[in-house]
Design a protein around this motif. Structure first.
Motif, PDB file in Angstrom:
ATOM      1  N   PRO A   1       0.826  -1.205   0.000  1.00  0.00           N
ATOM      2  CA  PRO A   1       0.000   0.000   0.000  1.00  0.00           C
ATOM      3  C   PRO A   1       0.862   1.258   0.000  1.00  0.00           C
ATOM      4  O   PRO A   1       1.913   1.312   0.648  1.00  0.00           O
ATOM      5  N   PRO A   2       0.434   2.281  -0.731  1.00  0.00           N
ATOM      6  CA  PRO A   2       1.275   3.456  -0.936  1.00  0.00           C
ATOM      7  C   PRO A   2       1.192   4.461   0.204  1.00  0.00           C
ATOM      8  O   PRO A   2       0.265   4.426   1.022  1.00  0.00           O
ATOM      9  N   VAL A   3       2.162   5.338   0.249  1.00  0.00           N
ATOM     10  CA  VAL A   3       2.117   6.536   1.075  1.00  0.00           C
ATOM     11  C   VAL A   3       2.350   7.699   0.122  1.00  0.00           C
ATOM     12  O   VAL A   3       3.425   7.821  -0.462  1.00  0.00           O
ATOM     13  N   PHE A   4       1.349   8.539  -0.081  1.00  0.00           N
ATOM     14  CA  PHE A   4       1.474   9.635  -1.037  1.00  0.00           C
ATOM     15  C   PHE A   4       2.323  10.757  -0.443  1.00  0.00           C
ATOM     16  O   PHE A   4       2.146  11.135   0.716  1.00  0.00           O
TER      17      PHE A   4
ATOM     18  N   PHE B   1      -8.125   2.396  16.536  1.00  0.00           N
ATOM     19  CA  PHE B   1      -6.970   2.880  15.780  1.00  0.00           C
ATOM     20  C   PHE B   1      -7.410   3.784  14.630  1.00  0.00           C
ATOM     21  O   PHE B   1      -8.451   3.550  14.002  1.00  0.00           O
ATOM     22  N   THR B   2      -6.605   4.800  14.366  1.00  0.00           N
ATOM     23  CA  THR B   2      -6.792   5.633  13.185  1.00  0.00           C
ATOM     24  C   THR B   2      -6.264   4.880  11.969  1.00  0.00           C
ATOM     25  O   THR B   2      -5.179   4.299  12.015  1.00  0.00           O
ATOM     26  N   ILE B   3      -7.019   4.907  10.875  1.00  0.00           N
ATOM     27  CA  ILE B   3      -6.596   4.260   9.633  1.00  0.00           C
ATOM     28  C   ILE B   3      -6.134   5.343   8.660  1.00  0.00           C
ATOM     29  O   ILE B   3      -6.953   6.103   8.124  1.00  0.00           O
ATOM     30  N   PRO B   4      -4.817   5.463   8.429  1.00  0.00           N
ATOM     31  CA  PRO B   4      -4.287   6.557   7.606  1.00  0.00           C
ATOM     32  C   PRO B   4      -4.393   6.269   6.104  1.00  0.00           C
ATOM     33  O   PRO B   4      -3.481   5.710   5.493  1.00  0.00           O
ATOM     34  N   LEU B   5      -5.494   6.667   5.497  1.00  0.00           N
ATOM     35  CA  LEU B   5      -5.669   6.472   4.053  1.00  0.00           C
ATOM     36  C   LEU B   5      -4.706   7.372   3.281  1.00  0.00           C
ATOM     37  O   LEU B   5      -4.420   8.494   3.702  1.00  0.00           O
ATOM     38  N   PRO B   6      -4.194   6.915   2.146  1.00  0.00           N
ATOM     39  CA  PRO B   6      -3.220   7.708   1.390  1.00  0.00           C
ATOM     40  C   PRO B   6      -3.863   8.894   0.691  1.00  0.00           C
ATOM     41  O   PRO B   6      -4.955   8.786   0.118  1.00  0.00           O
ATOM     42  N   CYS B   7      -3.189  10.046   0.743  1.00  0.00           N
ATOM     43  CA  CYS B   7      -3.697  11.253   0.092  1.00  0.00           C
ATOM     44  C   CYS B   7      -2.585  12.284  -0.003  1.00  0.00           C
ATOM     45  O   CYS B   7      -1.486  12.077   0.526  1.00  0.00           O
TER      46      CYS B   7
END
Length: 368
Positions: free
Chosen positions: A29-32, A157-163
């Motif tokens: 999974p990416p990290v933008f 938990f916080t789910i850090p979606l990529p953006c």
């Protein structure tokens, strides 16, 4: 077994291993990247491939989307779509969410949050529940989980979606987390979303365009409609890509982006039941020094010019909805929304028909 067999087997194993490593890397999974200031916020958008059949209400709850029409607008569903509408397994739904930057990376802000259930593991939460939009390592980092194997039911938990909130070549865009489908190519994705192959490769740090795999999440920049929204408005900036809408100004205004409307934000009264606690009724949406209300347009023509004047949305405060008059050049006979254009075209068509019939009758009378 011959002596040449072992090198062949080893070589085959090497290529299989290399392929699996490359596939695993591509599926990570990416990290933008997000280099703007930490106080910068924007609208994020990402594909969610639904793992199991559910409803729009279920997706809304999972991602912590406060109002259903926010989800409907991102997918251009009618605003009257019921909450219990079924979403099939493997169907792709676009998820809108607030995005912010921190330490050079973008992540969803405030939501979604996930509460651990009995039997959940961090990898299961990342891969199965959130469809591999985020890695378990990223969840652990953001939530400062010391041991990924020791999580307890009831923990949230916080789910850090990529953006990302970064501009592209000095222009604001929506960074869309697009999930690659089977058979997709970078060139095809670029054409579909109005960008270039080079831009997608650069944003995602991809060297070879053949590296992408089905299920991979790509940062695809989407062009947005221009607007008259003031910087001091509580909803500034409104960044809407083509084919989406948003309800804003405490449920009083609906704005949409349609590329066929000169890439200009189109806003009008939302005409839905107010659910906010700030206003019991919507404030005036009249343009000052004009008889026009929000969304209304008049057309004027002279011998040398023609223009459309629209009462446009300019934002809102706790007490007021801001409006402004927007003037745009238009041309008779080419603007499908121009009433004068339609009248002129209709009159020309009837005149042409009348003249044609008249000439035919003259020809008959002359014996031609």
């Amino acid at each position: 077994m011959g002596s040449t067999t072992y090198p062949a087997i080893l070589l085959s194993l090497f290529f299989i291993s290399a392929h699996l490593v490359a596939q695993s890397a591509a599926q990570t999974p990416p990290v933008f990247k997000c280099s703007t200031g930490a106080k910068t916020t924007c609208q994020g958008l990402v594909d969610y491939v639904v793992p199991n059949a559910t409803t729009l209400a279920g997706i809304q709850a999972l991602f912590g989307i406060k109002k259903l029409y926010t989800l409907l607008g991102a997918n251009n569903h009618p605003i009257t779509t019921p909450r219990n509408t079924t979403v099939a397994a493997k169907e792709t739904i676009k998820i809108p969410f607030p995005c912010s930057c921190f330490n050079g990376a973008g992540a969803s802000r405030g939501a979604p949050n996930y509460t651990v259930k009995p039997g959940d593991g961090l990898d299961h939460i990342a891969r199965e529940i959130f469809s591999n939009l985020v890695s378990y390592q990223r969840i652990a980092d953001v939530n400062r989980i010391p041991n990924v194997n020791l999580i307890q039911p009831g923990q949230t938990f916080t789910i850090p979606l990529p953006c990302s909130c970064d501009e592209l070549n000095g222009t604001q865009v929506v960074h869309y987390g697009h999930v690659v489908k089977i058979g997709n190519t970078v060139e095809g994705i670029a054409q579909e979303f109005g960008t270039t192959e080079e831009t997608i490769l650069k944003l995602n740090g991809i060297v070879n365009s053949t590296e992408i795999l089905a299920g991979q999440v790509l940062d695809v920049p989407l062009k947005v409609c221009s607007s008259s929204v003031r910087k001091d408005s509580l909803d500034s900036p409104i960044l809407l890509p083509n084919g989406t809408y948003v309800v804003t100004a405490n449920d009083c205004v609906k704005c949409s982006c349609d590329s066929s409307k000169n890439w200009t934000l189109q806003c009008e009264p939302a005409q839905i039941k107010l659910t906010n606690k700030t206003w019991s009724t919507c404030p005036s949406m009249q343009c000052s020094d004009s008889s026009l209300a929000l969304g209304n347009t008049t057309f004027t023509t002279t011998d040398s010019t023609c223009r459309a004047t629209t009462c446009s949305y300019a934002g809102f405060s706790n007490q007021t909805i801001f409006t402004t008059l927007l003037n745009q050049p238009t041309c008779l006979g080419t603007n499908p929304n121009n009433a004068y254009s339609k009248m002129g075209l209709g009159a020309w068509s009837w005149n042409y028909l009348f003249i044609s019939i008249h000439l035919v009758l003259i020809g008959i009378g002359l014996g031609l």
